[in-house]
Write an enzyme that holds these catalytic residues in place. Structure first.
Site, PDB file in Angstrom:
ATOM      1  N   ASP A  99       6.185  12.307   1.599  1.00 34.62           N
ATOM      2  CA  ASP A  99       5.268  11.216   1.951  1.00 34.62           C
ATOM      3  C   ASP A  99       4.743  11.468   3.358  1.00 34.62           C
ATOM      4  O   ASP A  99       5.166  10.822   4.321  1.00 34.62           O
ATOM      5  CB  ASP A  99       6.009   9.884   1.868  1.00 34.62           C
ATOM      6  CG  ASP A  99       5.113   8.692   2.187  1.00 34.62           C
ATOM      7  OD1 ASP A  99       3.883   8.863   2.246  1.00 34.62           O
ATOM      8  OD2 ASP A  99       5.647   7.588   2.394  1.00 34.62           O
ATOM      9  N   CYS A 140     -14.458 -10.614  11.222  1.00 40.39           N
ATOM     10  CA  CYS A 140     -13.239  -9.808  11.357  1.00 40.39           C
ATOM     11  C   CYS A 140     -13.441  -8.468  10.658  1.00 40.39           C
ATOM     12  O   CYS A 140     -13.960  -8.402   9.541  1.00 40.39           O
ATOM     13  CB  CYS A 140     -12.061 -10.554  10.745  1.00 40.39           C
ATOM     14  SG  CYS A 140     -10.545  -9.594  10.667  1.00 40.39           S
ATOM     15  N   CYS A 187      -4.936 -15.530   7.842  1.00 38.89           N
ATOM     16  CA  CYS A 187      -5.088 -14.171   7.324  1.00 38.89           C
ATOM     17  C   CYS A 187      -4.517 -14.156   5.913  1.00 38.89           C
ATOM     18  O   CYS A 187      -3.294 -14.129   5.740  1.00 38.89           O
ATOM     19  CB  CYS A 187      -4.370 -13.148   8.201  1.00 38.89           C
ATOM     20  SG  CYS A 187      -4.517 -11.454   7.564  1.00 38.89           S
ATOM     21  N   GLN A 245       6.336   0.806   5.244  1.00 41.67           N
ATOM     22  CA  GLN A 245       5.240   0.513   4.319  1.00 41.67           C
ATOM     23  C   GLN A 245       4.770  -0.921   4.537  1.00 41.67           C
ATOM     24  O   GLN A 245       5.568  -1.820   4.790  1.00 41.67           O
ATOM     25  CB  GLN A 245       5.702   0.702   2.876  1.00 41.67           C
ATOM     26  CG  GLN A 245       6.151   2.117   2.534  1.00 41.67           C
ATOM     27  CD  GLN A 245       5.013   3.118   2.486  1.00 41.67           C
ATOM     28  OE1 GLN A 245       3.833   2.757   2.494  1.00 41.67           O
ATOM     29  NE2 GLN A 245       5.361   4.390   2.442  1.00 41.67           N
ATOM     30  N   CYS A 303     -11.003  -6.713   6.685  1.00 37.58           N
ATOM     31  CA  CYS A 303     -11.221  -6.631   5.236  1.00 37.58           C
ATOM     32  C   CYS A 303     -12.687  -6.326   4.954  1.00 37.58           C
ATOM     33  O   CYS A 303     -13.559  -7.125   5.296  1.00 37.58           O
ATOM     34  CB  CYS A 303     -10.844  -7.950   4.552  1.00 37.58           C
ATOM     35  SG  CYS A 303      -9.079  -8.322   4.593  1.00 37.58           S
ATOM     36  N   CYS A 325      -1.407   8.323   1.638  1.00 39.90           N
ATOM     37  CA  CYS A 325      -2.362   7.261   1.964  1.00 39.90           C
ATOM     38  C   CYS A 325      -3.761   7.842   2.181  1.00 39.90           C
ATOM     39  O   CYS A 325      -4.633   7.168   2.702  1.00 39.90           O
ATOM     40  CB  CYS A 325      -1.907   6.496   3.204  1.00 39.90           C
ATOM     41  SG  CYS A 325      -1.738   7.518   4.684  1.00 39.90           S
TER      42      CYS A 325
END
Length: 413
Positions: free
Chosen positions: A345, A68, A146, A251, A71, A371
């Site tokens: 933001d 996957c 997950c 978020q 991550c 971000c």
């Protein structure tokens, strides 16, 4: 030809880096200090075999780790992992000639992510598969677990696969289910459905609606257009709740959101008027309105309408909200007249022109949320050059086990 390589550091995308005379070689899923053997093509290590393991390597939490693509850092112990994220923020600031106090990275616990983008494909046996893309590939990795996601999302995977099936009607469709856990249940917006051939047929729409009923979804929408709504999906922001428009930005983690909101509210304490720019549906606006009157702006007319409805909650100071493209029409110093504190933001691209207007305003406190540390640092330099002091920056690990970094920063004139 296979080569032996020693990983000396981690790059900004979370890949291990081996420095050789020909230049850096990027090796995914490796850690500093590890020795590997790999094929090297165009600066990337492929078909990797680890010869030694770092003492910081841990057992990954997901059974799908390595295949996957979701991550990239699940194999790294928490302390060095969080320290690396803090260091990425420091490096981004340093490239713009900025230094300040950088707090420890705020950790986010596993099992707290409330929204996922799940890809749907037809499996070889005709069954619908749900999952994430493989690393550097369009191939789907079907997932049954997950560890990042809220368990309520994971438990819904089988029902969501059933919901996805009608959207695979056309062979060129590649549906993505944008799934959000809300106070009133799951909200699902589907994109990636073939439209040139006429879009989803009425029959497929009805089958999707029936599947949404069996799954007890709060709402099912197609590219922002509601197909069926059992009840409005609602999210709490401070003392208010907001009914989310289909596909609205939110978020990813309530824990990370709370950490950022807490710091923003603390920074503007005492301000008599506040501006919240790129406000979305009110993540910061509504908690800020418990402090002082707020003017809010965002490009999404639907988001602004939802925010206005939520601002009617008891105990809030007045909120003036405007649908406005802040890239094309940033709020000017005149628009910000009387504003003592600004919270902004922006998307990953940052907000250079809006930052220039903030710098020219009379605001004495600015809170930046980002971000993307690189574009944040670029915009931060504008404020510093205009006489603001970058007081503190706090990294927030909103996107657990990925290379992405959220941050919240406070500037004072």
């Amino acid at each position: 030809m296979r080569q032996s390589l020693t990983i000396t550091r981690l790059g900004a995308q979370g890949d291990g880096v081996a420095d050789i005379p020909a230049g850096p070689v990027f090796a995914p899923l490796t850690l500093p200090g590890e020795m590997i053997e790999a094929e090297v093509r165009d600066g990337r290590a492929e078909d990797i075999r680890r010869l030694t393991d770092s003492p910081e390597r841990i057992v990954p939490a997901s059974p799908h780790y390595g295949d996957c693509g979701g991550c990239s850092l699940q194999h790294w112990a928490p302390v060095p992992y969080l320290a690396w994220k803090r260091e990425q923020v420091r490096l981004a600031l340093a490239r713009e000639g900025l230094t300040t106090e950088i707090g420890d990275t705020v950790a986010t616990a596993p099992g707290t992510r409330r929204r996922l983008a799940l890809h749907a494909r037809r499996g070889p046996n005709g069954r619908t598969l749900l999952g994430f893309k493989a690393r550097r590939s369009w191939r789907l990795v079907a997932v049954s677990a997950c560890p990042v996601a809220d368990p309520r999302l994971v438990r819904a995977f089988p029902a969501l696969a059933e919901v996805a099936t009608p959207f695979l009607e056309h062979p060129k469709s590649a549906p993505t289910l944008h799934v959000t856990w809300t106070l009133t249940g799951l909200d699902v917006d589907v994109t990636g459905v073939e439209r040139r051939s006429g879009g989803l047929s009425r029959d497929a729409q009805m089958r999707a609606i029936e599947a949404a009923g069996r799954a007890d979804l709060a709402r099912l929408s197609l590219a922002g257009e509601t197909l069926v709504m059992a009840r409005p999906p609602r999210i709490a922001f401070g003392p208010a709740t907001v009914a989310l428009p289909p596909g609205a930005f939110l978020q990813a983690s309530p824990e990370a959101e709370a950490a950022m909101v807490e710091r923003a509210v603390a920074a503007v304490a005492g301000a008599r008027r506040i501006a919240d720019l790129f406000c979305g549906v009110g993540t910061f606006t509504l908690p800020l309105a418990a402090v002082a009157p707020v003017i809010a702006a965002d490009a999404s007319a639907e988001g602004i309408a939802a925010l206005k409805a939520g601002a009617a909650a008891p105990g809030l100071k007045p909120v003036t909200a405007e649908a406005r493209d802040l890239f094309r029409r940033p709020l000017s110093p005149q628009d910000l007249k009387g504003v003592e504190a600004v919270v902004f933001d922006p998307p990953r691209a940052g907000a250079l022109e809006q930052t220039r207007q903030i710098a020219a305003s009379a605001a004495s406190v600015v809170v930046g949320v980002s971000c993307n540390p690189a574009t944040f640092a670029r915009d931060a330099r504008v404020l510093v050059e205009a006489g603001f002091r970058l007081e503190a920056v706090t990294p927030v690990d909103q996107f657990l086990w990925s290379a992405h970094i959220e941050l919240v920063a406070v500037f004072r004139r």
